[in-house]
Design a protein around this motif. Structure first.
Motif, PDB file in Angstrom:
ATOM      1  N   THR A 168       0.010   4.169  15.163  1.00 33.45           N
ATOM      2  CA  THR A 168       0.667   5.163  14.305  1.00 33.45           C
ATOM      3  C   THR A 168      -0.357   6.191  13.859  1.00 33.45           C
ATOM      4  O   THR A 168      -1.242   5.885  13.059  1.00 33.45           O
ATOM      5  CB  THR A 168       1.309   4.487  13.074  1.00 33.45           C
ATOM      6  N   PHE A 169      -0.279   7.400  14.405  1.00 38.21           N
ATOM      7  CA  PHE A 169      -1.231   8.450  14.083  1.00 38.21           C
ATOM      8  C   PHE A 169      -0.700   9.406  13.026  1.00 38.21           C
ATOM      9  O   PHE A 169      -1.428  10.268  12.549  1.00 38.21           O
ATOM     10  CB  PHE A 169      -1.596   9.225  15.362  1.00 38.21           C
ATOM     11  N   ASN A 170       0.554   9.265  12.667  1.00 38.28           N
ATOM     12  CA  ASN A 170       1.170  10.141  11.674  1.00 38.28           C
ATOM     13  C   ASN A 170       1.619   9.306  10.481  1.00 38.28           C
ATOM     14  O   ASN A 170       2.573   8.526  10.576  1.00 38.28           O
ATOM     15  CB  ASN A 170       2.357  10.881  12.290  1.00 38.28           C
ATOM     16  N   VAL A 221       1.991  -2.858   4.130  1.00 39.37           N
ATOM     17  CA  VAL A 221       1.582  -4.010   3.316  1.00 39.37           C
ATOM     18  C   VAL A 221       0.260  -4.545   3.836  1.00 39.37           C
ATOM     19  O   VAL A 221       0.123  -4.828   5.037  1.00 39.37           O
ATOM     20  CB  VAL A 221       2.647  -5.126   3.361  1.00 39.37           C
ATOM     21  N   LEU A 222      -0.725  -4.658   2.955  1.00 35.83           N
ATOM     22  CA  LEU A 222      -2.010  -5.240   3.313  1.00 35.83           C
ATOM     23  C   LEU A 222      -1.917  -6.753   3.125  1.00 35.83           C
ATOM     24  O   LEU A 222      -1.783  -7.240   2.004  1.00 35.83           O
ATOM     25  CB  LEU A 222      -3.124  -4.660   2.440  1.00 35.83           C
ATOM     26  N   GLU A 223      -1.979  -7.493   4.230  1.00 31.19           N
ATOM     27  CA  GLU A 223      -1.858  -8.945   4.176  1.00 31.19           C
ATOM     28  C   GLU A 223      -3.139  -9.570   3.645  1.00 31.19           C
ATOM     29  O   GLU A 223      -4.200  -8.929   3.621  1.00 31.19           O
ATOM     30  CB  GLU A 223      -1.532  -9.504   5.564  1.00 31.19           C
ATOM     31  N   VAL A 224      -3.064 -10.838   3.253  1.00 31.47           N
ATOM     32  CA  VAL A 224      -4.243 -11.518   2.713  1.00 31.47           C
ATOM     33  C   VAL A 224      -5.315 -11.695   3.780  1.00 31.47           C
ATOM     34  O   VAL A 224      -6.490 -11.902   3.466  1.00 31.47           O
ATOM     35  CB  VAL A 224      -3.856 -12.883   2.108  1.00 31.47           C
ATOM     36  N   GLN A 235      -7.256   4.276   9.504  1.00 30.04           N
ATOM     37  CA  GLN A 235      -7.831   3.525  10.622  1.00 30.04           C
ATOM     38  C   GLN A 235      -6.897   2.411  11.074  1.00 30.04           C
ATOM     39  O   GLN A 235      -6.641   2.248  12.267  1.00 30.04           O
ATOM     40  CB  GLN A 235      -9.185   2.928  10.223  1.00 30.04           C
ATOM     41  N   HIS A 236      -6.372   1.641  10.125  1.00 30.29           N
ATOM     42  CA  HIS A 236      -5.476   0.542  10.466  1.00 30.29           C
ATOM     43  C   HIS A 236      -4.173   1.057  11.081  1.00 30.29           C
ATOM     44  O   HIS A 236      -3.616   0.426  11.984  1.00 30.29           O
ATOM     45  CB  HIS A 236      -5.192  -0.310   9.231  1.00 30.29           C
ATOM     46  N   LEU A 237      -3.697   2.196  10.585  1.00 26.58           N
ATOM     47  CA  LEU A 237      -2.485   2.778  11.166  1.00 26.58           C
ATOM     48  C   LEU A 237      -2.728   3.182  12.622  1.00 26.58           C
ATOM     49  O   LEU A 237      -1.879   2.947  13.494  1.00 26.58           O
ATOM     50  CB  LEU A 237      -2.030   3.986  10.353  1.00 26.58           C
ATOM     51  N   ARG A 238      -3.883   3.787  12.894  1.00 26.90           N
ATOM     52  CA  ARG A 238      -4.200   4.171  14.273  1.00 26.90           C
ATOM     53  C   ARG A 238      -4.307   2.949  15.183  1.00 26.90           C
ATOM     54  O   ARG A 238      -3.869   2.982  16.340  1.00 26.90           O
ATOM     55  CB  ARG A 238      -5.505   4.976  14.308  1.00 26.90           C
ATOM     56  N   ILE A 256       0.825  -1.204   0.000  1.00 23.89           N
ATOM     57  CA  ILE A 256       0.000   0.000   0.000  1.00 23.89           C
ATOM     58  C   ILE A 256       0.866   1.264   0.000  1.00 23.89           C
ATOM     59  O   ILE A 256       0.529   2.252  -0.646  1.00 23.89           O
ATOM     60  CB  ILE A 256      -0.931   0.010   1.237  1.00 23.89           C
ATOM     61  N   MET A 257       1.972   1.226   0.731  1.00 22.47           N
ATOM     62  CA  MET A 257       2.906   2.349   0.761  1.00 22.47           C
ATOM     63  C   MET A 257       4.324   1.835   0.523  1.00 22.47           C
ATOM     64  O   MET A 257       4.695   0.782   1.057  1.00 22.47           O
ATOM     65  CB  MET A 257       2.848   3.083   2.106  1.00 22.47           C
ATOM     66  N   GLU A 258       5.071   2.558  -0.270  1.00 21.47           N
ATOM     67  CA  GLU A 258       6.465   2.188  -0.538  1.00 21.47           C
ATOM     68  C   GLU A 258       7.326   3.441  -0.479  1.00 21.47           C
ATOM     69  O   GLU A 258       7.040   4.435  -1.147  1.00 21.47           O
ATOM     70  CB  GLU A 258       6.604   1.529  -1.912  1.00 21.47           C
ATOM     71  N   LYS A 259       8.343   3.377   0.395  1.00 14.34           N
ATOM     72  CA  LYS A 259       9.241   4.519   0.615  1.00 14.34           C
ATOM     73  C   LYS A 259       8.460   5.789   0.957  1.00 14.34           C
ATOM     74  O   LYS A 259       8.744   6.890   0.458  1.00 14.34           O
ATOM     75  CB  LYS A 259      10.145   4.730  -0.600  1.00 14.34           C
ATOM     76  N   GLY A 260       7.429   5.614   1.783  1.00 21.90           N
ATOM     77  CA  GLY A 260       6.641   6.746   2.271  1.00 21.90           C
ATOM     78  C   GLY A 260       5.608   7.271   1.302  1.00 21.90           C
ATOM     79  O   GLY A 260       4.903   8.245   1.614  1.00 21.90           O
ATOM     80  N   LYS A 261       5.460   6.646   0.118  1.00 23.63           N
ATOM     81  CA  LYS A 261       4.529   7.115  -0.893  1.00 23.63           C
ATOM     82  C   LYS A 261       3.356   6.146  -1.025  1.00 23.63           C
ATOM     83  O   LYS A 261       3.539   4.925  -1.008  1.00 23.63           O
ATOM     84  CB  LYS A 261       5.216   7.272  -2.257  1.00 23.63           C
ATOM     85  N   LEU A 262       2.149   6.699  -1.172  1.00 17.18           N
ATOM     86  CA  LEU A 262       0.966   5.873  -1.380  1.00 17.18           C
ATOM     87  C   LEU A 262       0.959   5.311  -2.796  1.00 17.18           C
ATOM     88  O   LEU A 262       1.249   6.030  -3.756  1.00 17.18           O
ATOM     89  CB  LEU A 262      -0.302   6.696  -1.154  1.00 17.18           C
TER      90      LEU A 262
END
Length: 235
Positions: A127-129, A137-140, A120-123, A97-103
């Protein structure tokens, strides 16, 4: 009264069958960690419910169908242990989903994953930032795995004693089940490089279960025979 007793008996027998089946199938059926185990758990639950409560259905034909389903599961699971291609088909693949800080918008659209879902998943992971994230990485299983940027990672003793931090990258799987994963080879990690690394470790290709270049660029190699005289956890 007879119907009640029969329903109670069928429920009890179905519970015993379910307990034995989940024990034999193993821990993965409880985790729903991929499409295959999720579908199996739903179907098994439906079978057990009908076997226990639906007196209009004969018990033995239902049990025969249930046993056939479990046999199919064991056959696929046993075959998947020897076939990486089948494992990928059954389990699916994680999505970056994100690579080297980029969406990666294209990947997010492909799996119908919004920025709101990501936040939501980061929170939930504390991780709020979003600016702290290097890789996501979104797992299966639907869970999100996050690798934070070096500046936001917890410091370990090794970090203090080691050389300055290197750029972090996603792990690169190079070997699995004794076979080279050719699509993951790069100009840096070539087949010759792999053979040289194995030679330095006095290993042959068919002796290696798994080899991956970790986020810090180090090669991790696991042999089929780990030569552990007393493993901590025995199944």
């Amino acid at each position: 009264m007879e119907d009640i007793l029969m329903s109670l008996l069928r429920t009890f027998v179905s519970f015993i069958i379910l307990s034995i089946t989940t024990f034999l199938i193993g821990k993965q059926i409880n985790t729903h960690n991929n499409h295959f185990t999720f579908a199996m758990s739903i179907i098994i639950g439906s079978f057990i419910a009908n076997m226990g409560f639906d007196l209009k259905l004969k018990f033995l034909p239902m049990f025969a169908s249930f046993a056939f389903l479990v046999a199919i599961h064991f056959l696929l699971a046993s075959t998947a242990l020897k076939s990486r291609r089948l494992r990928k088909w059954i389990s699916g693949r994680p999505t970056v989903i994100m690579e080297k800080g980029k969406l990666l918008e294209a990947n997010m659209k492909k799996v119908k994953y919004s920025i709101d879902d990501l936040n939501q998943h980061l929170r939930e992971l504390g991780t709020f930032n979003i600016a702290e994230v290097e890789f996501a990485v979104l797992e299966v299983s639907g869970k999100l795995s996050v690798l934070k940027k070096t500046a936001y990672q917890n410091i370990a003793k090794q970090d203090v004693l080691s050389k300055p931090f290197k750029e972090m990258n996603l792990p690169v799987e190079l070997l699995m089940d004794g076979e080279i994963i050719h699509k993951n080879l790069t100009s840096q990690y070539t087949e010759q490089w792999i053979n040289l690394e194995l030679s330095n470790r006095q290993l042959q290709l068919n002796q290696v279960l798994y080899a991956v270049v970790s986020t810090n660029g180090m090669l991790y190699v696991d042999e089929y025979k780990d030569q552990l005289s007393a493993p901590t956890d025995r199944e």
